[in-house]
Every structure is written in structure tokens, then in C-alpha cells.
Design an enzyme around this catalytic site. Structure first.
Site, PDB file in Angstrom:
ATOM      1  N   ASP A 131       0.886  -1.155   0.000  1.00  0.00           N
ATOM      2  CA  ASP A 131       0.000   0.000   0.000  1.00  0.00           C
ATOM      3  C   ASP A 131       0.940   1.226   0.000  1.00  0.00           C
ATOM      4  O   ASP A 131       2.133   1.086   0.302  1.00  0.00           O
ATOM      5  CB  ASP A 131      -0.845  -0.060   1.275  1.00  0.00           C
ATOM      6  CG  ASP A 131      -1.668   1.188   1.492  1.00  0.00           C
ATOM      7  OD1 ASP A 131      -2.331   1.632   0.553  1.00  0.00           O
ATOM      8  OD2 ASP A 131      -1.630   1.714   2.628  1.00  0.00           O
ATOM      9  N   ASP A 142      -0.037   5.056   0.951  1.00  0.00           N
ATOM     10  CA  ASP A 142      -0.286   6.016   2.020  1.00  0.00           C
ATOM     11  C   ASP A 142      -0.268   5.314   3.379  1.00  0.00           C
ATOM     12  O   ASP A 142      -1.078   4.421   3.622  1.00  0.00           O
ATOM     13  CB  ASP A 142      -1.665   6.649   1.748  1.00  0.00           C
ATOM     14  CG  ASP A 142      -2.115   7.551   2.859  1.00  0.00           C
ATOM     15  OD1 ASP A 142      -1.264   8.148   3.522  1.00  0.00           O
ATOM     16  OD2 ASP A 142      -3.336   7.662   3.069  1.00  0.00           O
TER      17      ASP A 142
HETATM   18  P1  B16 Z   1      -6.311  10.096  -4.500  1.00  0.00           P
HETATM   19  P2  B16 Z   1      -3.624   4.163  -0.265  1.00  0.00           P
HETATM   20  C1  B16 Z   1      -5.449   6.119  -0.495  1.00  0.00           C
HETATM   21  O1  B16 Z   1      -4.124   5.667  -0.631  1.00  0.00           O
HETATM   22  C2  B16 Z   1      -5.543   7.048   0.692  1.00  0.00           C
HETATM   23  O2  B16 Z   1      -5.314   6.313   1.889  1.00  0.00           O
HETATM   24  C3  B16 Z   1      -6.934   7.652   0.755  1.00  0.00           C
HETATM   25  O3  B16 Z   1      -7.007   8.553   1.850  1.00  0.00           O
HETATM   26  C4  B16 Z   1      -7.223   8.396  -0.566  1.00  0.00           C
HETATM   27  O4  B16 Z   1      -8.536   8.944  -0.566  1.00  0.00           O
HETATM   28  C5  B16 Z   1      -7.073   7.403  -1.724  1.00  0.00           C
HETATM   29  O5  B16 Z   1      -5.757   6.845  -1.701  1.00  0.00           O
HETATM   30  C6  B16 Z   1      -7.302   8.080  -3.083  1.00  0.00           C
HETATM   31  O6  B16 Z   1      -6.300   9.027  -3.297  1.00  0.00           O
HETATM   32  O7  B16 Z   1      -7.356  11.121  -4.170  1.00  0.00           O
HETATM   33  O8  B16 Z   1      -4.902  10.636  -4.498  1.00  0.00           O
HETATM   34  O9  B16 Z   1      -6.635   9.351  -5.780  1.00  0.00           O
HETATM   35  O10 B16 Z   1      -3.677   4.063   1.233  1.00  0.00           O
HETATM   36  O11 B16 Z   1      -4.548   3.175  -0.974  1.00  0.00           O
HETATM   37  O12 B16 Z   1      -2.231   4.170  -0.819  1.00  0.00           O
HETATM   38 MG    MG Z   2      -2.815   3.208   3.321  1.00  0.00          MG
END
Ligand code: B16
Ligand code: MG
Length: 224
Positions: free
Chosen positions: A7, A9
């Protein structure tokens, strides 16, 4: 263990804080109080689902048209992109650079299963893009985490059976997705929020190839 799927984030870098600041900026504009504890529930969740959650929390689920919601998401993403433009290799979470290096040395394939459409830009800025053999495009998926689709797609792109993959997550939705994909689930965080994980570490600096491999062997012995 033939592949490790990450993952982004909360595992590779701490972009959760930037998502929080960007959503707070939008929530304030539309008079919805938003704090860090609310942000916890948005981890791993898509942009669309995050906005719906915020609107529901503020009792505004029917207040905006689709076009207005698109505009709110666009503004959130613009604000977020300004924040991530500052990312540098020093923003890798502790131990992740070392783990990527160890996996390379062991000839283990490496995949990225992030819900973020900004993921390629982020790993470029962190200067680790060349360490990945597969990066899933979240816009190509029918279902977000906790559905296993993103992890199964990463395994397919890597050419590795899900049973031979370990995957690392920091969010409940992500751990559920990994387990539904039939993979070895590694959770980063507190035991209570990582229920269902096969191995839990408190911090990314605890993630070493040696630990993953040892725990993987124990898991295989228990399973087969
Ligand atoms: P974006 P991950 C996720 O990343 C985030 O945890 C989540 O908070 C966010 O809304 C989602 O990506 C979409 O991100 O707006 O940049 O497309 O934890 O799956 O790496
Ligand atoms: Mg994450």
C-alpha cells in the site's frame, strides 16, 4: 514468498496528513467540521467515497449535484497536489528504503496497490519508482478496498499466484482486501485496528525481510 505488494499512504510515506489537510480545506468551505479522527475512516478509501463520507457526516448527503461534487473533488486534488509537490526521498517512512533494497537482493517481485491516482507521481518524487515491477492503476478497477480486486490485479501483473504474495497495509479496509485475496497480510499500526492481519508491526522501521520471511514460514506451516 515470491512477491510483496505495498500500500502507499501510511506504509511507504505519510501522505495521510496531506489528504487530511486537503479534505479539511474543502470541508471548511462547505461548513462541515472535520478533524483527524474523522480522517482515520478515510484511509485507503477512494476520493469519491471519501467525499460521500464527509458529506454524510455533515448531514449534506443530498445537498450537492454530481457536477458540484466533481468540482469539490477537483479542488481537493489540486490542494493535495500542491502539498505532494514538496515530497522528497527523505519522506520515505523509516525502514522502507532498506526493505525495498532487501527484496531486490532476494529477487522478490514488488508491486504497488494504492487507491491513489497520485501514486505514480508520489513514488517518482520519492525516487523509488524503479523498485516496482507492477503498479496497479486504480481507475481500471471496478471495486475499491476492502474488495480484493486491487491486490489480485497486482499479483496478476506480477505473474505470481496470490498464495505466494505478502501484502502490507495500514488501513482496516486494506487488511480485509488482502485477506479476501488469499494473501499473507502484514499490518502496520495498532493491533486493534489491524484485526485479521497475519503479522502486525507497530512501525514501518520494524519491517525487515528477515521478519517477513520468518513469519511467512510459520504461516505456511500452520496453513498446510
Ligand atoms: P487520490 P492508499 C489512499 O491511498 C488514501 O489512503 C486515501 O485517503 C485516498 O482517498 C485514496 O488513496 C485516493 O487518493 O485522491 O490521491 O486518488 O492508502 O490506498 O495508498
Ligand atoms: Mg494506506
Amino acid at each position: 514468498m515470491k512477491a510483496v505488494i505495498f500500500d502507499l499512504d501510511g506504509v511507504i510515506t505519510d501522505t495521510a496528513e496531506y489528504h487530511f489537510l486537503a479534505w479539511k480545506h474543502i470541508a471548511e468551505q462547505i461548513d462541515i467540521p472535520f478533524d483527524r479522527s474523522m480522517n482515520e475512516n478515510l484511509k485507503g478509501i477512494s476520493r469519491e467515497e471519501s467525499l460521500e463520507s464527509i458529506l454524510t457526516l455533515g448531514g449534506a448527503e443530498t445537498k450537492y449535484t454530481n457536477a458540484e461534487k466533481q468540482e469539490l473533488m477537483h479542488q481537493k486534488n489540486q490542494y493535495y497536489q500542491t502539498l505532494i509537490s514538496e515530497l522528497k526521498p527523505e519522506h520515505l517512512l523509516p525502514g522502507i528504503g532498506r526493505l525495498l533494497c532487501e527484496l531486490k537482493g532476494e529477487n522478490i517481485k514488488v508491486g504497488l496497490a494504492s487507491s491513489s491516482r497520485n501514486a505514480p507521481e508520489i513514488i517518482k518524487r520519492l525516487e523509488i519508482i524503479d523498485d516496482f515491477h507492477a503498479i496497479v492503476d486504480p481507475t481500471s478497477l471496478a471495486n475499491g478496498k476492502p474488495d480484493p480486486e486491487i491486490f489480485l490485479t497486482a499479483a496478476a501483473q506480477l505473474g505470481v499466484s496470490p498464495a505466494d504474495c505478502a501484502a502490507i497495509e495500514d488501513a482496516e479496509a486494506g487488511i480485509s482486501a488482502i485477506k479476501s485475496a488469499g494473501m499473507f497480510a502484514v499490518g502496520v499500526g495498532h493491533e486493534l485496528s489491524m484485526l485479521g492481519a497475519d503479522l502486525i508491526v507497530r512501525q514501518t522501521c520494524d519491517l525487515t525481510f528477515e521478519l517477513l520471511n520468518e513469519e511467512w514460514e510459520q504461516y505456511r506451516i500452520k496453513r498446510f
